[in-house]
Design a protein around this motif. Sequence first.
Motif, PDB file in Angstrom:
ATOM      1  N   VAL A  50       0.836  -1.192   0.000  1.00 15.34           N
ATOM      2  CA  VAL A  50       0.000   0.000   0.000  1.00 15.34           C
ATOM      3  C   VAL A  50       0.876   1.249   0.000  1.00 15.34           C
ATOM      4  O   VAL A  50       0.618   2.208  -0.716  1.00 15.34           O
ATOM      5  CB  VAL A  50      -0.938   0.007   1.225  1.00 15.34           C
ATOM      6  N   LEU A  88       2.093   9.720  -1.370  1.00 13.35           N
ATOM      7  CA  LEU A  88       0.807   9.077  -1.650  1.00 13.35           C
ATOM      8  C   LEU A  88      -0.351   9.956  -1.209  1.00 13.35           C
ATOM      9  O   LEU A  88      -1.376  10.047  -1.885  1.00 13.35           O
ATOM     10  CB  LEU A  88       0.738   7.732  -0.942  1.00 13.35           C
ATOM     11  N   GLN A 102      -0.401  13.146  -1.083  1.00  7.90           N
ATOM     12  CA  GLN A 102      -0.559  14.219  -2.065  1.00  7.90           C
ATOM     13  C   GLN A 102      -1.258  13.696  -3.314  1.00  7.90           C
ATOM     14  O   GLN A 102      -2.170  14.324  -3.850  1.00  7.90           O
ATOM     15  CB  GLN A 102       0.809  14.766  -2.466  1.00  7.90           C
ATOM     16  N   THR A 103      -0.835  12.514  -3.751  1.00 10.60           N
ATOM     17  CA  THR A 103      -1.373  11.966  -4.994  1.00 10.60           C
ATOM     18  C   THR A 103      -2.864  11.675  -4.874  1.00 10.60           C
ATOM     19  O   THR A 103      -3.628  11.973  -5.784  1.00 10.60           O
ATOM     20  CB  THR A 103      -0.616  10.679  -5.362  1.00 10.60           C
ATOM     21  N   LEU A 138      -5.715  13.221 -10.718  1.00  9.47           N
ATOM     22  CA  LEU A 138      -6.676  12.127 -10.574  1.00  9.47           C
ATOM     23  C   LEU A 138      -7.882  12.312 -11.473  1.00  9.47           C
ATOM     24  O   LEU A 138      -8.727  11.433 -11.577  1.00  9.47           O
ATOM     25  CB  LEU A 138      -7.172  12.054  -9.123  1.00  9.47           C
ATOM     26  N   MET A 162     -10.470   8.653 -11.035  1.00  6.94           N
ATOM     27  CA  MET A 162     -11.069   8.225  -9.771  1.00  6.94           C
ATOM     28  C   MET A 162     -12.022   9.305  -9.285  1.00  6.94           C
ATOM     29  O   MET A 162     -11.709  10.489  -9.418  1.00  6.94           O
ATOM     30  CB  MET A 162      -9.988   8.074  -8.695  1.00  6.94           C
ATOM     31  N   GLU A 193     -13.506   7.077  -4.289  1.00  6.36           N
ATOM     32  CA  GLU A 193     -12.414   6.130  -4.517  1.00  6.36           C
ATOM     33  C   GLU A 193     -11.096   6.695  -4.002  1.00  6.36           C
ATOM     34  O   GLU A 193     -10.283   5.976  -3.424  1.00  6.36           O
ATOM     35  CB  GLU A 193     -12.315   5.800  -6.014  1.00  6.36           C
ATOM     36  N   MET A 233      -8.669   5.154  -1.059  1.00  4.02           N
ATOM     37  CA  MET A 233      -7.224   4.962  -1.185  1.00  4.02           C
ATOM     38  C   MET A 233      -6.507   5.668  -0.034  1.00  4.02           C
ATOM     39  O   MET A 233      -5.571   5.139   0.556  1.00  4.02           O
ATOM     40  CB  MET A 233      -6.704   5.550  -2.508  1.00  4.02           C
TER      41      MET A 233
END
Lengths: 365, 268
Positions: free
Chosen positions: B12, B31, B33-34, B42, B46, B50, B54
């Motif tokens: 993960v 992650l 930030q993403t 994104l 997504m 979603e 995550m």
Amino acid sequence: MTMSTDLKSAATVRQNPSARLHMALPPLHCQRGWLLGLPPHVQVPAGELPRMLAVGGGKGGVGKSILSANLASKLAQAGYRVLVVDLDLGCANLHTHFGIPKPRFTLANHILFGDRSFAEIITPTTIAGVALIAGGQEAAWGRHLARGPEALLPLWDALLKSRQYFQVDFVIMDLGAGTQRHTMDFFSAANLGIATVLPEPTSIENAYVFLKTYLWHLVDHVAMRTGQQDAANDLRAILTKISQEGSGKGYVDALRQLSVAYPAYISDVLLAMRSRNLGVVVNQTRSQADIEIGSSMELICRRYFGLQAFFLGDLNYDDCAWKSLRNRRLLLSDFPHSILSRRLTRVSENVVNLVANQSQASVNP
Amino acid sequence: MATHMQQTYYDVLNVGSKASRQEIRESYVRLKQTFSTTNQALYSLMNDDEAAQMNAQVEEAFRILNDDHARRGYDRSIGLSTESEQPLTQRHQVRPEPILSTDPFSGTASASSVTVTLARTNIVSSTSSSQDTKPVSNSSSFAALVRNSQMKPARSTTSRSPETIEKMQAALVGIEPGDGSIFKMLREIAGVSEDEMQDRTKISIEYIRSIENNVFERLPRSIFVKGFLRSYCRYLAVPEYESLITAFAKRLDDWLISKERKISIISK
């Protein structure tokens, strides 16, 4: 590489300020994983292959041609021999980025009319070490391409043999906008496919559509090359469901699920995916947030699509891009000291690093 | 090739199972930030739900892997490490290879600049055949472990296995108390790292090292050191530790007195 080209490139490297880019490239032969993802009608010739780079991105006007032309020039300045092919068939204008008039003979003469050989349509550019194959602007391309994937076989053959005949180190394929079949076929043949995006929702959306289509093509090609159509049908059904209903887990999860039922097929698909790199270049960045889109996309492409993605670098928004076009000169020659030029150097360094490492890994597994 | 496996917290967070805390932290920040809902990158891929899902997964993984104690428990619960009696570093060296495999799905998120770090994430191939791709966190004992790890600093004596206590007792036989290295030896017998000791007892790592290496000039007055050592021994579950502490404190006091005497001689 022959002795004569070795000496030639060595001489170029000595004269050149970008010589630090140069890195010896080990010979590249056809690898199984790469072959699996190639369009099924394409035959790979025996012997050494050039490094294939493809520049795509789905949306028009995101800087595919400007990147292709300038990346080619940076690689040539580092001592590599580069062949740039304008594959925006029907809307070709790559020659303008190099600041040269439309060549007399183009791809149309070789493919559509058959009145010129491949060697005759190779046009020199203003940069030593870069040769261009201009795409024709003929309307007849549409009809020709409609004849099916075999219509471009002579071009495939010539490109894959360009290493043997012309000692080409890199073939850069400048693809058109959209996700037409031939565009995706060429992208799937690339050792490094570069997706160019702008920090705008429209461009990002199209880039993902482009990457989805790319994956679909890889899945198809692997199925046809290995004769595992059943598995491919099931995978397609799952991928369609994901596309329609959405799933945060993405395509990686679909592959994971199917690997129980079709271990051989999924391992072939994964091998094909791992034998190719995906580069992400963010163009026209104006802020740090824009640049960060690149590293986010790198991560998302890995997590969602399972692609071997790398953020190659960003190109800042700079007036020199359109000024050089109006001056009818190549950006790098017109504004060699611009920040944009330096960022292009960084992208080229990353490209060489990636491709050189990739071939070492495939030669010595 | 093991293509079918459950995702671990390491997957993960896109880090290897040997990742340092620093690496875990960097990956976590990236992650977060993403998958932040405001991230342009994104768009169209997504929806907010979603992305939030995550995000929650990333948070959970980080909460466990960022805590040394919880992480060790997690490693044991997913079969990454079978031994608990050795320090973290040693355990990684002796970890049996066959249980590891290369995950074909996980990439290398740490390659943000392309200097091509093509290292692959080593993760455990799960023996369970469940299709659930939720990170492995199933056992109830593990949940208890996580709860424990989020407690305040350890105040009561930790329970250690009888073997460990026997080993400690055996190690203490015939040893002249007063030397700091005894504490280090006991800590290593219990398989506790310096970091873990710092986390759980809140004694700073500098003091832990100074005690263990007899660096008296870096230590505070003996009254404080006694307090430290009590937490230290209680956490290790050392049997009859009071004599060890008294001896060490006496040595510290002696050193202090001799130092003060020297200073007074010099000043005279």
